[in-house]
Design a protein around this motif. Structure first.
Motif, PDB file in Angstrom:
ATOM      1  N   GLY A  19       1.238  -1.155   0.244  1.00  0.00           N
ATOM      2  CA  GLY A  19      -0.517  -0.494   0.150  1.00  0.00           C
ATOM      3  C   GLY A  19       0.676   1.255   0.127  1.00  0.00           C
ATOM      4  O   GLY A  19       1.448   1.624   0.904  1.00  0.00           O
ATOM      5  N   GLY A  20       0.566   1.906  -1.144  1.00  0.00           N
ATOM      6  CA  GLY A  20       0.897   3.321  -1.039  1.00  0.00           C
ATOM      7  C   GLY A  20       0.983   4.427  -1.102  1.00  0.00           C
ATOM      8  O   GLY A  20       1.000   5.484  -1.795  1.00  0.00           O
ATOM      9  N   GLY A  21      -0.295   4.675  -0.165  1.00  0.00           N
ATOM     10  CA  GLY A  21      -0.716   5.946   0.222  1.00  0.00           C
ATOM     11  C   GLY A  21      -0.268   6.380   1.778  1.00  0.00           C
ATOM     12  O   GLY A  21       0.441   5.527   1.471  1.00  0.00           O
ATOM     13  N   ILE A  41       5.050  -2.507  -1.870  1.00  0.00           N
ATOM     14  CA  ILE A  41       3.706  -2.292  -3.289  1.00  0.00           C
ATOM     15  C   ILE A  41       2.767  -2.035  -2.787  1.00  0.00           C
ATOM     16  O   ILE A  41       2.600  -1.497  -2.088  1.00  0.00           O
ATOM     17  CB  ILE A  41       3.790  -3.761  -2.584  1.00  0.00           C
ATOM     18  CG1 ILE A  41       4.729  -4.939  -2.374  1.00  0.00           C
ATOM     19  CG2 ILE A  41       3.025  -4.888  -4.033  1.00  0.00           C
ATOM     20  CD1 ILE A  41       6.092  -5.392  -2.908  1.00  0.00           C
ATOM     21  N   SER A  42       2.938  -1.703  -4.559  1.00  0.00           N
ATOM     22  CA  SER A  42       1.745  -0.323  -3.971  1.00  0.00           C
ATOM     23  C   SER A  42       0.955  -0.489  -6.029  1.00  0.00           C
ATOM     24  O   SER A  42       1.429  -0.540  -6.913  1.00  0.00           O
ATOM     25  CB  SER A  42       2.224   0.714  -4.082  1.00  0.00           C
ATOM     26  OG  SER A  42       0.601   2.048  -4.083  1.00  0.00           O
ATOM     27  N   ARG A  60       2.891  -2.783  -8.751  1.00  0.00           N
ATOM     28  CA  ARG A  60       1.846  -3.611  -9.281  1.00  0.00           C
ATOM     29  C   ARG A  60       0.721  -4.323  -8.270  1.00  0.00           C
ATOM     30  O   ARG A  60       1.694  -3.459  -7.271  1.00  0.00           O
ATOM     31  CB  ARG A  60       2.072  -4.693 -10.346  1.00  0.00           C
ATOM     32  CG  ARG A  60       3.551  -5.087  -9.406  1.00  0.00           C
ATOM     33  CD  ARG A  60       3.401  -6.914  -9.551  1.00  0.00           C
ATOM     34  NE  ARG A  60       4.489  -7.229  -9.448  1.00  0.00           N
ATOM     35  CZ  ARG A  60       4.731  -7.640  -7.657  1.00  0.00           C
ATOM     36  NH1 ARG A  60       3.900  -7.610  -6.591  1.00  0.00           N
ATOM     37  NH2 ARG A  60       6.558  -8.520  -7.491  1.00  0.00           N
ATOM     38  N   ASP A  61       0.042  -5.170  -8.228  1.00  0.00           N
ATOM     39  CA  ASP A  61      -0.730  -5.146  -7.464  1.00  0.00           C
ATOM     40  C   ASP A  61      -0.062  -7.241  -6.444  1.00  0.00           C
ATOM     41  O   ASP A  61       0.974  -6.664  -7.295  1.00  0.00           O
ATOM     42  CB  ASP A  61      -1.966  -6.928  -8.645  1.00  0.00           C
ATOM     43  CG  ASP A  61      -3.377  -6.970  -7.894  1.00  0.00           C
ATOM     44  OD1 ASP A  61      -3.217  -6.681  -6.827  1.00  0.00           O
ATOM     45  OD2 ASP A  61      -3.688  -7.631  -8.534  1.00  0.00           O
ATOM     46  N   ALA A  65       3.750 -13.859  -2.900  1.00  0.00           N
ATOM     47  CA  ALA A  65       5.635 -14.453  -3.067  1.00  0.00           C
ATOM     48  C   ALA A  65       5.544 -13.172  -2.465  1.00  0.00           C
ATOM     49  O   ALA A  65       7.521 -13.212  -2.473  1.00  0.00           O
ATOM     50  CB  ALA A  65       5.810 -14.466  -4.247  1.00  0.00           C
ATOM     51  N   ASP A  66       5.510 -11.621  -2.742  1.00  0.00           N
ATOM     52  CA  ASP A  66       5.893 -10.439  -2.401  1.00  0.00           C
ATOM     53  C   ASP A  66       6.896 -10.440  -0.509  1.00  0.00           C
ATOM     54  O   ASP A  66       7.386  -9.820  -0.650  1.00  0.00           O
ATOM     55  CB  ASP A  66       5.128  -8.821  -2.759  1.00  0.00           C
ATOM     56  CG  ASP A  66       5.146  -9.186  -3.529  1.00  0.00           C
ATOM     57  OD1 ASP A  66       5.341  -9.448  -4.697  1.00  0.00           O
ATOM     58  OD2 ASP A  66       3.750  -8.778  -3.971  1.00  0.00           O
ATOM     59  N   LEU A  67       6.003 -10.974   0.280  1.00  0.00           N
ATOM     60  CA  LEU A  67       6.361 -11.686   1.677  1.00  0.00           C
ATOM     61  C   LEU A  67       7.681 -12.058   2.406  1.00  0.00           C
ATOM     62  O   LEU A  67       8.206 -12.478   2.801  1.00  0.00           O
ATOM     63  CB  LEU A  67       5.261 -11.494   2.175  1.00  0.00           C
ATOM     64  CG  LEU A  67       3.745 -11.022   1.961  1.00  0.00           C
ATOM     65  CD1 LEU A  67       2.718 -11.685   3.562  1.00  0.00           C
ATOM     66  CD2 LEU A  67       3.685  -9.677   2.525  1.00  0.00           C
TER      67      LEU A  67
END
Ligand SMILES: C[C@@]1(CC(=O)O)c2cc3[nH]c(cc4nc(cc5[nH]c(cc(n2)[C@H]1CCC(=O)O)[C@@](C)(CC(=O)O)[C@@H]5CCC(=O)O)C(CC(=O)O)=C4CCC(=O)O)c(CCC(=O)O)c3CC(=O)O
Ligand SMILES: NC(=O)C1=CN([C@@H]2O[C@H](COP(=O)(O)OP(=O)(O)OC[C@H]3O[C@@H](n4cnc5c(N)ncnc54)[C@H](O)[C@@H]3O)[C@@H](O)[C@H]2O)C=CC1
Length: 222
Positions: A19-21, A41-42, A60-61, A65-67
């Motif tokens: 989340g990039g807010g 990731i955003s 991206r969504d 695996a990002d974790l």
């Protein structure tokens, strides 16, 4: 049940923020400040003033695996379903997770934080009113000025000296009380070395000056 407060050392450890807010950016900044490796990731691009230099930004969504390899995970998207999935995935990988949209779903929450050098003041409301935590942090910020950073340097240096001399540790509290009663904080704020040295030598022993302790007054004072 009460929360258990800890201070984590995150230097060189991978922390993943999804989340990039404004919320994700705030968490990422706090992590970078403490030397963490940050992957953010955003879905949407970040604003130009995000200032996250050193972070790995992935636009991206979110994918599970990002974790991979994360020590801490921050679920800070505006989608509760995605945040819930991030929490489940993080836990299955053994990482601690913070959920921005629901205090109850988190393994840990972030306090409002005031820093004065290595002195850290942190306020939590157990997730019940973050705005109150921020307000209490502002009050602390007014009460604990920048002179507290120097006071800590003095206290730490004195402690080091006394421990080297193998004296009792009660000494540390006692000497701090006496230095504060002697107005050390105000003297530091005024920025004059001579009266500080005078107080230190009278309470701690001849020769125990700021210079001897290796403590410099910050620039901006006299
Ligand atoms: C549980 C927790 C999880 C976590 O994020 O760690 C959490 C959760 C939530 N915050 C929400 C809202 C706001 N949060 C802030 C601000 C901060 N929030 C922070 C921490 C925490 N927030 C953790 C608990 C801390 C504690 O125990 O008190 C601070 C202290 C530290 C930081 O984030 O670094 C930082 C202040 C930093 C500073 O200024 O010093 C503001 C004010 C603002 O932005 O100015 C608002 C809007 C006003 C309001 O709603 O109160 C919502 C509703 C969202 C919605 O409505 O959708 C949720 C979700 C929920 O409660 O369910
Ligand atoms: N904990 C706290 O301090 C606060 C928490 N909140 C909560 O935190 C959430 C986030 O707040 P803001 O940053 O203001 O929201 P925002 O809507 O500005 O940002 C959400 C971000 O999540 C990203 N995102 C959404 N779905 C995604 C996906 N599947 N994969 C990757 N990225 C994805 C979007 O691209 C965006 O960058 C809010 O929904 C709110 O409930 C709000 C204020 C304070």
């Amino acid at each position: 049940m009460a929360d258990y407060p800890v201070l984590l050392q995150v230097q060189n450890r991978l922390c993943v923020v999804v989340g990039g807010g404004p919320v994700g950016i705030r968490k990422a900044r706090g992590l970078l400040h403490c030397g963490a490796r940050v992957r953010l990731i955003s879905l949407r691009p970040l604003p130009d003033d995000a200032f996250l230099s050193g972070a790995e930004i992935v636009l991206r969504d979110y994918r599970p695996a990002d974790l991979e390899g994360a020590f801490l995970v921050f679920a800070a998207t505006d989608d509760p379903v995605v945040n819930a999935a991030i929490c489940t995935e993080a836990r299955s990988r053994g990482a601690l997770v913070n959920r921005a949209d629901a205090g109850e779903g988190s393994d840990f929450t972030l306090p409002a934080t005031v820093r004065r050098g290595d002195l850290t003041l942190a306020v939590s409301t157990a997730g019940r009113s973050p705005a109150l935590a921020a307000l209490a942090g502002e009050r602390l910020s007014e009460s604990f000025g920048p002179e507290w950073a120097t006071l800590l340097e003095v206290a730490a240096a004195l402690r080091q000296k006394r421990l080297t001399l193998q004296e009792k540790t009660e000494y540390n509290r006692d000497i701090l009380h006496r230095l504060l009663a002697g107005n050390l904080l105000a003297l530091i704020a005024e920025g004059d070395v001579a009266p500080i040295d005078c107080l230190l030598e009278s309470l701690c022993g001849e020769g125990l000056t700021l210079e001897h302790l290796g403590v410099r007054l910050p620039k901006g004072t006299k």
